[in-house]
Design an enzyme around this catalytic site. Structure first.
Site, PDB file in Angstrom:
ATOM      1  N   GLU A   1      16.155   3.598  60.830  1.00 34.63           N
ATOM      2  CA  GLU A   1      16.329   4.457  62.041  1.00 34.63           C
ATOM      3  C   GLU A   1      17.396   5.363  61.694  1.00 34.63           C
ATOM      4  OE1 GLU A   1      13.752   1.666  64.416  1.00 34.63           O
ATOM      5  OE2 GLU A   1      15.523   1.120  62.893  1.00 34.63           O
ATOM      6  N   THR A   2      17.164   6.491  62.225  1.00 34.00           N
ATOM      7  CA  THR A   2      18.256   7.559  62.317  1.00 34.00           C
ATOM      8  C   THR A   2      18.580   7.923  63.703  1.00 34.00           C
ATOM      9  OG1 THR A   2      17.651   8.719  60.349  1.00 34.00           O
ATOM     10  CG2 THR A   2      18.654  10.009  61.652  1.00 34.00           C
TER      11      THR A   2
END
Length: 266
Positions: free
Chosen positions: A48-49
């Site tokens: 995830e970002t």
């Protein structure tokens, strides 16, 4: 001159660099469209970002992107985001971080070296497992259930869980975000152990999954008769979590360490 845009990489649910679950965190200094965010998430190629935008009241809009899709709930990137807000001075360490997300308002508070997040409980209900799920895992289940995000599969012992090498092509066919595999811990140090697979959203195995504990907490709390639990996610990197149960909320605790800080040139 263009606004300098910094991105941070934080290892979440660990106090040791290169353990736990890495997440990228970007506090936006100017508006960026969804295409740019998706491109950045693919470029970072982490599970995830997180992208944050400060609101007038001092809270933040928070969105999470995998390399493939935007997701509705992510624990480790929320932990990483709170860590960066305090570390960079965007928030005083005594101030609670408040996030507006697709899953409602989430918050995080600093407690010494730990961060405690307040998340919604996502309990599972018993559900028959589709063929691709159990065949993809290649093991027998003691129990199968599901919530709005994931399937939950309890297996018979930590040896089976740790040695698991799933068929990710088959798991990718399962129509859910991911699959939580769990068992009681063989060690007195932890109450339960888990692993998490989500090839359908571009994450073959997530190193440590905070949002999965919104389901695991209520599940093991009920089974063990506890409202305070200690958990270990047994990926190759590994991670430690504290899980507290309070009404329809799950308090997820973890540590975090920053390992990289970079500047975008585009």
């Amino acid at each position: 001159m263009p606004v300098k845009q910094i991105i941070h990489v934080v290892d979440a649910f660990t106090k040791q660099p290169f353990k736990g679950n890495p997440a990228a965190v970007c506090i936006l200094k100017e508006p960026r469209d969804d295409r740019w965010r998706r491109d950045v998430a693919r470029e970072m190629n982490l599970s995830e970002t997180a992208f944050l935008e400060k609101r007038a009241d001092g809270s933040f809009t928070l969105r999470w992107f995998t390399p493939a899709v935007e997701v509705d709930l992510c624990g480790h990137a929320t932990l990483a985001s709170a860590h960066i807000l305090w570390e960079t001075g965007e928030l005083a360490t005594s101030t609670k971080a408040v996030f507006h997300t697709r899953s409602g308002i989430l918050s995080a508070a600093k407690q010494g070296d730990w961060i405690e997040m307040d998340f919604p409980a996502e309990p599972e209900k018993p559900a028959a497992a589709p063929a691709d799920l159990l065949e993809g895992l290649g093991l027998k289940a003691l129990y199968t259930g599901r919530n709005r995000f994931d399937y939950l599969v309890e297996v018979d012992g930590e040896e089976a869980l740790r040695s698991l090498t799933p068929d990710l092509t088959r798991l990718k066919k399962v129509d859910m975000r991911g699959v939580i595999v769990t068992c009681r811990s063989a060690s007195a140090e932890y109450d339960f152990v888990s692993r998490f697979f989500a090839p359908a959203v571009g994450v073959d195995e997530d190193p440590v999954t905070g949002s999965a504990h919104c389901c695991l907490g209520p599940y093991w709390g009920k089974k063990l008769g506890k409202t305070s639990l200690s958990a270990y996610q047994a990926s190759a990197r590994g991670g430690v979590l504290r899980v507290g149960l309070k009404d329809d909320r799950v308090l997820i605790g973890g540590q975090a360490v920053t390992v990289l800080r970079a500047e975008f040139v585009t």
